[in-house]
Scaffold this active site. Structure first.
Site, short mmCIF file in Angstrom:
data_model
loop_
_atom_site.label_atom_id
_atom_site.label_comp_id
_atom_site.label_asym_id
_atom_site.label_seq_id
_atom_site.Cartn_x
_atom_site.Cartn_y
_atom_site.Cartn_z
N TRP A 91 -2.00 -84.98 -16.87
CA TRP A 91 -1.36 -83.78 -17.40
C TRP A 91 -0.73 -83.01 -16.24
O TRP A 91 0.22 -83.55 -15.66
CB TRP A 91 -2.29 -82.99 -18.35
N ASP A 92 -1.22 -81.83 -15.85
CA ASP A 92 -0.48 -81.01 -14.85
C ASP A 92 0.06 -81.87 -13.71
O ASP A 92 -0.71 -82.55 -13.02
CB ASP A 92 -1.39 -79.94 -14.27
N ALA A 111 -5.77 -77.51 -11.20
CA ALA A 111 -4.41 -77.54 -10.64
C ALA A 111 -4.24 -76.72 -9.37
O ALA A 111 -5.02 -75.82 -9.07
CB ALA A 111 -3.42 -77.07 -11.69
N ASP A 171 -5.09 -72.18 -10.10
CA ASP A 171 -3.70 -72.65 -9.97
C ASP A 171 -2.94 -72.03 -8.79
O ASP A 171 -1.88 -71.42 -8.96
CB ASP A 171 -2.92 -72.40 -11.28
N GLU A 181 -0.48 -69.23 -16.74
CA GLU A 181 -1.00 -70.32 -15.92
C GLU A 181 0.05 -70.84 -14.94
O GLU A 181 1.26 -70.71 -15.17
CB GLU A 181 -1.45 -71.48 -16.82
C1 FRU Z 1 -2.72 -76.02 -17.36
C2 FRU Z 1 -4.16 -75.90 -16.98
C3 FRU Z 1 -4.33 -75.26 -15.63
C4 FRU Z 1 -5.66 -75.76 -15.17
C5 FRU Z 1 -5.70 -77.15 -15.79
C6 FRU Z 1 -7.04 -77.56 -16.32
O1 FRU Z 1 -2.45 -77.11 -18.16
O2 FRU Z 1 -4.88 -75.17 -17.97
O3 FRU Z 1 -4.24 -73.86 -15.67
O4 FRU Z 1 -5.72 -75.76 -13.78
O5 FRU Z 1 -4.77 -77.17 -16.86
O6 FRU Z 1 -7.02 -78.85 -16.84
#
Ligand code: FRU
Length: 422
Positions: A52-53, A139, A210, A294
């Protein structure tokens, strides 16, 4: 480097407010601020892992950087469990949705490399098991520091607690690929203080994560953005005239919006290496509007500060709403005042017909926006889980407005400059 406190005087500023009136201007499905539909037949980066991120390697000025012609991205990553009895449903089929929804609890930082800025090859984990002090590696930002290939990875060490940390390593290239070496000593930097930024003791649903370090193009100092919530006991925040803004009759009622308290935090480094940080008041608050801002990040363009942050429909307060996507604000100087882009803040949201198609957008200085595919509706009325890179979208940023102008391949993250390692 020696600490030089004189050089880093305190910067007094008042946080800018994203108001309820601003948020009333948010409209899904405006074609200039809506991500094109993602087709359900998207390709998947890997059958072994969800990603994901996505965090492209970049320099301290925010430029996406390749090394010796290799592009490098970091991703939050979790194993897929198609054969794990824990993730089989009552009919013995793989419950991918449950596996995907559980991913945050086992997030690890991985890296990928590519010659083309797409078609990513899996490099592996950045840190060996046991290096990171907590269960979750959340992240942050990998920064290429110099021509020796040194990289500072800023990220969030979560559970127990949430600490902004960094770990230094090195990128090594051959003609066949890229490896990351080092990344063995994680240094804690700071946690929420309870005075400006909400702590876990004040709110078990707090957010503090983040990190996005950068050098201010104007004053040359090292700063860091991060996600926070405004300090104070959960439920104690006031949604007053300033937070409400100039609303039409009938919109004065704020319901339970005191529970939504997101902010974009900022810290300044006391040293040149970014080992010693001082938190400053937030740049932007969204009290009474939204509970999560975020992965905040900047694009510096035309002498302005374009502040982007991702947010969700489900984190909006009572009486306001908007799509999952990336929101933006612009100012003439680092400490504001910030004005919502497009009047509302919305820059690139999911279409209402596919509200969860993508998330975790990162706007790069070349106007390209990368994100991941979450879930896309299928013809049979179900959904297909992604856990992979979304098509890259291009936006044009003009003054206080943005426009969607193009779409590219899945996970297309081209370098803006190349560094030849010495
Ligand atoms: C965004 C998020 C970030 C966090 C991560 C956790 O998608 O919520 O803020 O670091 O995913 O999986």
């Amino acid at each position: 480097m020696q600490n030089n406190p004189e050089k880093f005087g305190k910067t007094p500023h008042r946080p800018s407010l994203w108001t309820r009136a601003d948020a009333l201007k948010v409209h899904a499905d405006d074609p200039t601020t809506t991500q094109p539909l993602v087709s359900a037949d998207f390709p998947v980066l890997s059958d072994e892992v969800f990603i994901w991120d996505t965090m492209p390697l970049r320099d301290m000025d925010g430029n996406i950087t390749s090394v010796d012609g290799w592009s490098v991205i970091f991703t939050l990553t979790a194993d897929r469990h198609p054969n794990d009895p824990q993730y089989l449903d009552e009919n013995g089929n793989y419950d991918i949705t449950r596996d995907w929804n559980d991913r945050h609890g086992r997030a690890k930082m991985y890296y990928w490399f590519s010659r083309t800025g797409k078609d990513w090859e899996l490099g592996g984990r950045v840190m060996a098991e046991g290096v990171s002090p907590t269960v979750r590696e959340w992240a942050g930002t990998p920064v290429l520091l110099n021509e020796r290939g040194e990289v500072d990875l800023y990220y969030t060490a979560v559970t127990p607690g949430a600490t902004i940390v960094k770990v230094r390593g090195r990128v090594v290239t051959t003609e066949h690929g890229v490896s990351l070496v080092g990344f063995e000593k994680v240094k804690p930097l700071f946690e929420a203080d309870g005075k400006m930024y909400q702590t876990e003791a004040q709110n078990p649903f707090w957010g503090f994560r983040d990190p996005w370090p950068f050098r201010d193009p104007n004053d040359g100092k090292l700063y860091m953005l991060f996600e926070g919530n405004v300090a104070g006991e959960r439920g104690s925040h006031k949604v007053g005239e300033a937070e409400i803004g100039d609303v039409p009759p009938g919109h004065e009622e704020v319901g339970n919006s005191r529970f939504q308290t997101a902010c974009v935090g900022i810290a300044v480094a006391r040293d040149e290496d970014g080992d010693d940080w001082e938190m400053l008041p937030p740049l932007l608050t969204a009290v009474g509007v939204n509970d999560q801002t975020e992965r905040p990040h900047f694009v510096f363009q035309d002498g302005k500060y374009y502040l982007f942050t991702i947010s969700h429909t489900f984190t909006y307060a009572d009486g306001v709403t908007g799509p999952d996507g990336v929101y933006g604000f612009v100012a003439d100087s680092l400490f504001g005042p910030y004005v919502p882009l497009n009047g509302s803040g919305l820059v690139l949201g999911n279409p209402s017909s596919q509200p969860f198609q993508t998330y975790s957008h990162c706007v790069m200085p070349n106007g390209l926006v990368t994100s991941f595919i979450d879930s896309v509706p299928t013809a049979d009325g179900g959904i297909r889980i992604g856990g992979t890179e979304a098509p890259t979208v291009e936006i044009r940023i003009k003054g206080q407005q943005t426009f969607v102008v193009a779409e590219y391949d899945y996970g297309y993250i081209p370098p803006m400059l190349d560094v030849t390692l010495k």
